[in-house]
Design an enzyme around this catalytic site. Structure first.
Site, PDB file in Angstrom:
ATOM      1  N   LYS A  65     -13.501  30.237  47.379  1.00 24.12           N
ATOM      2  CA  LYS A  65     -12.615  30.052  46.218  1.00 24.12           C
ATOM      3  C   LYS A  65     -13.209  29.017  45.249  1.00 24.12           C
ATOM      4  O   LYS A  65     -13.321  29.275  44.059  1.00 24.12           O
ATOM      5  CB  LYS A  65     -11.207  29.603  46.674  1.00 24.12           C
ATOM      6  CG  LYS A  65     -10.519  30.638  47.557  1.00 24.12           C
ATOM      7  CD  LYS A  65      -9.130  30.201  47.975  1.00 24.12           C
ATOM      8  CE  LYS A  65      -9.115  28.998  48.884  1.00 24.12           C
ATOM      9  NZ  LYS A  65      -9.787  29.220  50.182  1.00 24.12           N
ATOM     10  N   THR A  66     -13.606  27.859  45.796  1.00 19.42           N
ATOM     11  CA  THR A  66     -14.174  26.813  44.930  1.00 19.42           C
ATOM     12  C   THR A  66     -15.490  27.278  44.325  1.00 19.42           C
ATOM     13  O   THR A  66     -15.776  27.012  43.150  1.00 19.42           O
ATOM     14  CB  THR A  66     -14.405  25.524  45.760  1.00 19.42           C
ATOM     15  OG1 THR A  66     -13.174  25.197  46.403  1.00 19.42           O
ATOM     16  CG2 THR A  66     -14.860  24.371  44.893  1.00 19.42           C
ATOM     17  N   ASP A 110      -7.465  22.785  42.630  1.00 18.16           N
ATOM     18  CA  ASP A 110      -7.564  23.217  44.028  1.00 18.16           C
ATOM     19  C   ASP A 110      -6.216  22.959  44.702  1.00 18.16           C
ATOM     20  O   ASP A 110      -5.484  22.055  44.288  1.00 18.16           O
ATOM     21  CB  ASP A 110      -8.686  22.408  44.706  1.00 18.16           C
ATOM     22  CG  ASP A 110      -9.161  23.079  45.985  1.00 18.16           C
ATOM     23  OD1 ASP A 110      -8.771  24.241  46.233  1.00 18.16           O
ATOM     24  OD2 ASP A 110      -9.907  22.449  46.741  1.00 18.16           O
ATOM     25  N   THR A 159      -4.637  28.413  49.569  1.00 19.67           N
ATOM     26  CA  THR A 159      -4.695  29.099  50.867  1.00 19.67           C
ATOM     27  C   THR A 159      -3.348  29.763  51.140  1.00 19.67           C
ATOM     28  O   THR A 159      -3.192  30.470  52.121  1.00 19.67           O
ATOM     29  CB  THR A 159      -4.968  28.080  51.988  1.00 19.67           C
ATOM     30  OG1 THR A 159      -4.086  26.969  51.806  1.00 19.67           O
ATOM     31  CG2 THR A 159      -6.401  27.601  51.976  1.00 19.67           C
ATOM     32  N   ARG A 218     -18.385  29.055  55.023  1.00 22.58           N
ATOM     33  CA  ARG A 218     -18.493  27.602  55.244  1.00 22.58           C
ATOM     34  C   ARG A 218     -18.845  27.309  56.704  1.00 22.58           C
ATOM     35  O   ARG A 218     -19.650  26.424  56.997  1.00 22.58           O
ATOM     36  CB  ARG A 218     -17.194  26.893  54.871  1.00 22.58           C
ATOM     37  CG  ARG A 218     -17.317  25.383  55.170  1.00 22.58           C
ATOM     38  CD  ARG A 218     -16.077  24.592  54.852  1.00 22.58           C
ATOM     39  NE  ARG A 218     -15.829  24.564  53.434  1.00 22.58           N
ATOM     40  CZ  ARG A 218     -14.633  24.738  52.881  1.00 22.58           C
ATOM     41  NH1 ARG A 218     -13.587  24.949  53.638  1.00 22.58           N
ATOM     42  NH2 ARG A 218     -14.499  24.689  51.582  1.00 22.58           N
TER      43      ARG A 218
HETATM   44  P1  ADP Z   1     -13.042  27.556  49.687  1.00 30.07           P
HETATM   45  O1  ADP Z   1     -12.927  26.902  48.346  1.00 30.07           O
HETATM   46  O2  ADP Z   1     -12.498  28.946  49.728  1.00 30.07           O
HETATM   47  O3  ADP Z   1     -12.500  26.704  50.804  1.00 30.07           O
HETATM   48  P2  ADP Z   1     -15.894  27.217  49.238  1.00 30.07           P
HETATM   49  O4  ADP Z   1     -16.038  27.896  47.930  1.00 30.07           O
HETATM   50  O5  ADP Z   1     -15.903  25.719  49.239  1.00 30.07           O
HETATM   51  O6  ADP Z   1     -14.598  27.744  50.018  1.00 30.07           O
HETATM   52  O7  ADP Z   1     -17.071  27.783  50.188  1.00 30.07           O
HETATM   53  C1  ADP Z   1     -17.628  27.017  51.230  1.00 30.07           C
HETATM   54  C2  ADP Z   1     -19.130  27.185  51.234  1.00 30.07           C
HETATM   55  O8  ADP Z   1     -19.434  28.507  51.662  1.00 30.07           O
HETATM   56  C3  ADP Z   1     -19.783  27.019  49.872  1.00 30.07           C
HETATM   57  O9  ADP Z   1     -20.284  25.721  49.712  1.00 30.07           O
HETATM   58  C4  ADP Z   1     -20.902  28.021  49.850  1.00 30.07           C
HETATM   59  O10 ADP Z   1     -22.115  27.412  50.269  1.00 30.07           O
HETATM   60  C5  ADP Z   1     -20.502  29.045  50.900  1.00 30.07           C
HETATM   61  N1  ADP Z   1     -20.039  30.325  50.305  1.00 30.07           N
HETATM   62  C6  ADP Z   1     -18.752  30.672  50.064  1.00 30.07           C
HETATM   63  N2  ADP Z   1     -18.699  31.911  49.560  1.00 30.07           N
HETATM   64  C7  ADP Z   1     -19.963  32.358  49.484  1.00 30.07           C
HETATM   65  C8  ADP Z   1     -20.557  33.600  49.046  1.00 30.07           C
HETATM   66  N3  ADP Z   1     -19.804  34.631  48.607  1.00 30.07           N
HETATM   67  N4  ADP Z   1     -21.913  33.719  49.091  1.00 30.07           N
HETATM   68  C9  ADP Z   1     -22.662  32.691  49.541  1.00 30.07           C
HETATM   69  N5  ADP Z   1     -22.171  31.511  49.983  1.00 30.07           N
HETATM   70  C10 ADP Z   1     -20.830  31.342  49.951  1.00 30.07           C
END
Ligand code: ADP
Length: 341
Positions: A65-66, A110, A159, A218
């Site tokens: 998401k981030t 977020d 989430t 992650r």
């Molecule tokens: P969320 O915000 O959903 O908790 P993040 O965007 O922080 O998750 O993702 C965590 C890590 O996973 C990121 O730092 C990135 O390195 C990796 N990641 C997430 N989605 C992808 C994707 N589609 N392709 C490659 N790496 C990804």
């Protein structure tokens, strides 16, 4: 192949995070439908010279998401301001960010489900009309002034999209749900990131790490970093299948990719609560953790793996969960009735 151990800022986990996070949408692995829809919306907004509509991402933690939220301003060539829902206690906490927005800038919030009601309501006119009410002065001389904002794109990540109120959810023009990743997508992420971290990994070992990463990028990154450390300190710096196996065993990550906390959850549900149905609050209290942690971080993958069921009367362990913990499964037919609870 042996190599120099990484020291200094290069081995810093936060620095690693920055290096591993894709910067552009084209670098993202998987989520093809989401990517395609976003690319269309971004291109259309740019062609018309208009601001991109507000975007909401939902899904379990660690699914991107981030990363998506930070790629979008990169694609649009605009700055981004990052805020976190829990830090916005009152509308005044939003005012500096909103009044300083540049044209078509992105504001990322977020955990948007955690903003209080008053902040949420303050966002309504900001999102809809690019306008906010400012109260100037105090006491009887206080006056409300309508302040015009620059057109901007709000990106929210949550989430728990179910906790957002209808009026807030409806103000997002684009709503994307991020689902779990396939093993081949995670294998691609692990392979690519091993190369970014300058560590050699055998293809079978990359697939094994992917298989044991709870379908979550992650977690794949975290496991890769641990296995890299292990390979450097206990092996000759190459992640082979046996290095991956030994490192994961040492970290107590099992065949399904479950960690100690996941197994503790199943163990509590089965041994202490007789397999359920049990409310998540009870499981959390028994485990001495918060129910939010369980709902957000532990349960989504257990549900997806059919190790637990969510019923109106609480969580239930499936016979697969009993088998996974090497416990005698309950009599056949156990899973069936839960569907009608
Ligand atoms: P969320 O915000 O959903 O908790 P993040 O965007 O922080 O998750 O993702 C965590 C890590 O996973 C990121 O730092 C990135 O390195 C990796 N990641 C997430 N989605 C992808 C994707 N589609 N392709 C490659 N790496 C990804």
């Amino acid at each position: 192949m042996s190599r120099e151990p990484l020291i200094g800022p290069e081995s810093d986990p936060q620095n690693d995070d920055l290096r591993l996070r894709p910067k552009r949408i084209a670098e993202m692995v998987g989520q093809r439908d989401v990517i395609e829809r976003l690319e269309i919306a971004i291109e259309a907004a740019q062609r018309r010279g208009e601001v991109l509509g507000h975007v909401l991402f939902d899904g379990p933690p660690g699914l991107g998401k981030t990363t998506f939220a930070l790629c979008i301003p990169e694609e649009l060539g605009v700055p981004v301001e990052l805020l976190s829902g829990p830090s916005l206690k009152a509308p005044k906490d939003l005012v500096p960010s909103l009044t300083n927005l540049q044209k078509r800038q992105v504001l990322f919030i977020d955990e948007i489900h955690r903003v209080p009601k008053a902040v949420e309501e303050y966002l309504y006119t900001a999102m809809e009309d690019f306008r906010i009410d400012l109260i100037l002065g105090e006491g009887i001389s206080a006056r409300t002034h309508s302040f015009r904002l620059q057109p901007f794109t709000l990106i929210g990540a949550t989430t728990r999209s179910g906790m957002l109120t209808g009026p807030l959810r409806d103000r997002f023009q684009i709503h994307e749900h991020l689902g779990f990743y396939t093993i081949s997508e995670l294998t691609e992420i692990v392979t690519r990131n091993a190369s970014k971290l300058k560590i050699e990994i055998e293809p079978e070992a990359a697939a094994e790490l992917a298989r044991r990463s709870r379908s979550t990028p992650r977690i794949a990154n975290n496991r890769l970093r641990w296995v890299r450390d292990y390979a450097e300190s206990r092996a000759d710096g190459v992640i082979t299948m046996s290095v991956a196996h030994d490192a994961l065993a040492m970290a107590e990550i099992d065949e399904l990719g479950l960690d100690r906390q996941d197994r503790h959850y199943l163990d509590t549900l089965i041994r202490v609560c007789g397999g359920g149905p049990t409310g998540v609050e009870t499981i959390a209290a028994t485990m001495n953790t918060s129910s939010d942690t369980l709902t957000d971080e532990v349960e989504p993958f257990l549900l997806r793996s059919e190790l637990i069921l969510r019923t109106p009367r609480g969580r239930r362990a499936t016979s697969r969960a009993f088998q996974h913990l090497d416990l005698q499964p309950p009599p056949s037919g156990y899973d069936g009735p839960t569907l009608f609870d």
